[in-house]
Design a protein around this motif. Structure first.
Motif, PDB file in Angstrom:
ATOM      1  N   TYR A  58       0.916  -1.240  -0.082  1.00 13.01           N
ATOM      2  CA  TYR A  58      -0.026   0.014   0.215  1.00 13.01           C
ATOM      3  C   TYR A  58       0.775   1.207   0.059  1.00 13.01           C
ATOM      4  O   TYR A  58       0.474   2.270   0.466  1.00 13.01           O
ATOM      5  N   TRP A  61      -0.851   4.006  -1.741  1.00 14.38           N
ATOM      6  CA  TRP A  61      -2.137   4.103  -1.521  1.00 14.38           C
ATOM      7  C   TRP A  61      -2.415   5.794  -1.136  1.00 14.38           C
ATOM      8  O   TRP A  61      -1.872   6.315  -0.428  1.00 14.38           O
ATOM      9  N   THR A  63      -5.983   8.528  -1.534  1.00 17.21           N
ATOM     10  CA  THR A  63      -7.792   8.882  -1.719  1.00 17.21           C
ATOM     11  C   THR A  63      -7.619  10.217  -2.520  1.00 17.21           C
ATOM     12  O   THR A  63      -7.500  10.994  -1.944  1.00 17.21           O
ATOM     13  N   PRO A  69      -9.553   3.433  -2.566  1.00 19.08           N
ATOM     14  CA  PRO A  69      -8.899   2.015  -3.042  1.00 19.08           C
ATOM     15  C   PRO A  69      -9.122   0.978  -1.941  1.00 19.08           C
ATOM     16  O   PRO A  69      -8.986  -0.341  -2.131  1.00 19.08           O
ATOM     17  N   GLY A  70      -9.128   1.406  -0.843  1.00 13.36           N
ATOM     18  CA  GLY A  70      -9.297   0.419   0.564  1.00 13.36           C
ATOM     19  C   GLY A  70      -9.031   1.122   1.525  1.00 13.36           C
ATOM     20  O   GLY A  70      -8.536   2.177   1.777  1.00 13.36           O
ATOM     21  N   ASN A  71      -9.290   0.479   2.755  1.00 14.33           N
ATOM     22  CA  ASN A  71      -9.300   1.194   4.232  1.00 14.33           C
ATOM     23  C   ASN A  71      -8.077   0.448   4.630  1.00 14.33           C
ATOM     24  O   ASN A  71      -7.723  -0.675   5.274  1.00 14.33           O
ATOM     25  N   ALA A  75      -7.043  -2.860   6.984  1.00 15.40           N
ATOM     26  CA  ALA A  75      -6.090  -3.844   6.132  1.00 15.40           C
ATOM     27  C   ALA A  75      -5.037  -4.265   7.290  1.00 15.40           C
ATOM     28  O   ALA A  75      -4.609  -5.449   7.481  1.00 15.40           O
ATOM     29  N   VAL A  98      -6.063  -7.676   1.816  1.00 12.72           N
ATOM     30  CA  VAL A  98      -6.979  -7.005   0.653  1.00 12.72           C
ATOM     31  C   VAL A  98      -8.378  -7.299   1.089  1.00 12.72           C
ATOM     32  O   VAL A  98      -9.233  -6.274   0.849  1.00 12.72           O
ATOM     33  N   SER A 101      -9.666  -4.867   3.684  1.00 12.53           N
ATOM     34  CA  SER A 101      -9.424  -3.519   3.134  1.00 12.53           C
ATOM     35  C   SER A 101     -10.859  -3.294   2.325  1.00 12.53           C
ATOM     36  O   SER A 101     -11.239  -2.200   2.514  1.00 12.53           O
ATOM     37  N   LEU A 102     -11.186  -4.077   1.658  1.00 10.83           N
ATOM     38  CA  LEU A 102     -12.325  -3.934   0.732  1.00 10.83           C
ATOM     39  C   LEU A 102     -13.637  -3.785   1.638  1.00 10.83           C
ATOM     40  O   LEU A 102     -14.399  -3.007   1.465  1.00 10.83           O
ATOM     41  N   ILE A 105     -13.895  -0.455   3.241  1.00  8.23           N
ATOM     42  CA  ILE A 105     -14.585   0.680   2.674  1.00  8.23           C
ATOM     43  C   ILE A 105     -15.836   1.006   3.133  1.00  8.23           C
ATOM     44  O   ILE A 105     -16.377   2.013   3.250  1.00  8.23           O
TER      45      ILE A 105
END
Length: 252
Positions: A58, A61, A63, A69-71, A75, A98, A101-102, A105
């Motif tokens: 990441y 990474w 925003t 794209p992910g938390n 994650a 992963v 992470s989704l 969101i």
């Protein structure tokens, strides 16, 4: 395990609770939040390795424009915990991180939507001149909500998840595990590539590759490379090399 579950739940809550980011932004990054999870679970070395793999994946990474794209905190916390609980190789941490992470969101969108209610309430307190109540309305409800949305699942994962995770891991075919290890190796490379694409500059990139050569071929450790970089930065700054030194005022 109960104490570890409680500590991980607190870490998960704090990492996802926005006021903590006013103190330090390091809560966002797996190298720190994952390390705290590893300490809480009594596996600092394995957890630190898992957190490092997640952090590499990441590196790029961001925003941007409302796109998430992910938390990253989710994650880091859940990916590190899952790696430790399952006894998996740290290189598989990314494959655990992963999906969480989704999932993060959704938790982020949920908390942000509900937190809008507290903002309107805080505005009413502010209109009435009640500053203390306004601050409490900004901090307390959002903290409780983050505990329910991210802290409680983290507690459940650590307290109840050890044996189920081990059984699940034993059921996974070796071919699938090998495939996940390949994915885990690609993700850090992808993260580094994204980072380079952001920082890519013809004046900076030679130093990136120079550091790579020092670390890989000359086998220098992090402190030695850092010392070399500090000396080079000092020399370049004071000699005006690469236009790094601010232009001085002309003498009259």
């Amino acid at each position: 395990m109960l104490l570890s579950a409680i500590l991980v739940a607190i870490i998960s809550t704090v990492c996802n609770w926005w006021p903590s980011h006013l103190i330090t932004r390091s809560w966002l990054y797996p190298i720190w939040s994952g390390f705290l999870v590893a300490l809480a679970m009594g596996e600092p070395m394995i957890g630190m390795q898992a957190a490092a793999y997640i952090n590499l994946a990441y590196l790029g990474w961001i925003t941007a424009g409302g796109t998430m794209p992910g938390n990253l905190p989710v994650a880091a916390v859940f990916g590190t915990a899952m790696t430790i609980l399952s006894g998996a190789d740290p290189s598989l941490a990314v494959t655990f991180a992963v999906p969480f992470s989704l999932f993060g969101i959704l938790t982020f969108q949920l908390t942000m939507s509900i937190n809008a209610l507290w903002v309107h309430r805080a505005e009413k307190f502010l209109d009435n001149g009640n500053i203390r109540a306004m601050r409490m309305m900004n901090y307390v409800p959002s903290g409780i909500l983050n505990f329910l949305v991210t802290g409680v699942p983290a507690f459940i994962l650590v307290y109840f998840g050890a044996e189920p995770m081990k059984n699940l891991l034993n059921m996974i075919p070796d071919s699938f595990v090998d495939a996940m290890q390949v994915v885990g190796a690609i993700m850090p490379a992808l993260g580094i590539a994204m980072l380079i694409s952001f920082m890519g500059n013809k004046k900076i990139m030679p130093f990136f590759f120079f550091g790579f050569i020092l670390a890989v071929y000359l086998k220098l450790d992090v402190m030695a490379v850092t010392a070399v970089a500090a000396i080079m930065g000092f020399v370049f700054y004071n000699t005006g090399f690469l236009d790094m030194k601010p232009a001085g005022k002309e003498q009259s």
